[in-house]
Scaffold this motif. Structure first.
Motif, PDB file in Angstrom:
ATOM      1  N   TRP A  42      -7.748   1.781  -4.871  1.00  0.00           N
ATOM      2  CA  TRP A  42      -7.378   3.011  -4.188  1.00  0.00           C
ATOM      3  C   TRP A  42      -8.511   3.440  -3.270  1.00  0.00           C
TER       4      TRP A  42
ATOM      5  N   LYS B 164       0.857  -1.179   0.000  1.00  0.00           N
ATOM      6  CA  LYS B 164       0.000   0.000   0.000  1.00  0.00           C
ATOM      7  C   LYS B 164       0.893   1.228   0.000  1.00  0.00           C
TER       8      LYS B 164
ATOM      9  N   ALA C 180      -5.696  11.164   3.733  1.00  0.00           N
ATOM     10  CA  ALA C 180      -4.684  10.205   3.293  1.00  0.00           C
ATOM     11  C   ALA C 180      -5.213   9.488   2.063  1.00  0.00           C
TER      12      ALA C 180
ATOM     13  N   SER D  71       0.698   5.051   0.732  1.00  0.00           N
ATOM     14  CA  SER D  71      -0.151   6.040   1.384  1.00  0.00           C
ATOM     15  C   SER D  71       0.506   7.404   1.297  1.00  0.00           C
TER      16      SER D  71
ATOM     17  N   HIS E 181      -4.625   6.333  -0.578  1.00  0.00           N
ATOM     18  CA  HIS E 181      -4.001   5.009  -0.546  1.00  0.00           C
ATOM     19  C   HIS E 181      -4.130   4.329  -1.911  1.00  0.00           C
TER      20      HIS E 181
END
Length: 106
Positions: free
Chosen positions: A40, A3, A60, A5, A62
């Protein structure tokens, strides 16, 4: 699976356009990343735990990829266009990037 971020710190009186980020910027990134991107999402900060406290991060973004190499391969050619779009949603500059390995997913 990894991932990627991008964490945008909360700043008092800072500007972050969540709608633009979710509707324009993230879909642009997804388009540029192509089929290497596995998914996402966006988190929007609410608080730091106790009610009424500011969140450590206003938002955030991702991205999921099979590997860091897959991310780097698609990010490098897209970096300029994505970086140029940042002023359209925040006055806080680039976020902090965290690349992590996903160990458990439900």
């Amino acid at each position: 699976m990894i991932k990627v971020s991008i964490l945008y710190p909360y700043r008092e009186n800072g500007h972050f356009d969540v709608d633009y980020y979710c509707v324009t910027h993230m879909p642009l990134a997804a388009k540029l990343f192509g089929p290497s991107l596995k998914g996402w999402s966006v988190d929007v900060g609410i608080n730091a735990g106790p009610p009424g406290t500011p969140p450590p991060y206003v938002a955030a973004g991702h991205f999921l990829f099979d590997s860091a190499d897959e991310f780097y391969k698609v990010f490098k050619p897209a970096a300029g266009q994505l970086t140029a779009d940042i002023p359209n949603y925040t006055d806080g500059g680039n976020g902090t990037i965290l690349i992590s390995e996903i160990k458990i997913s439900m």
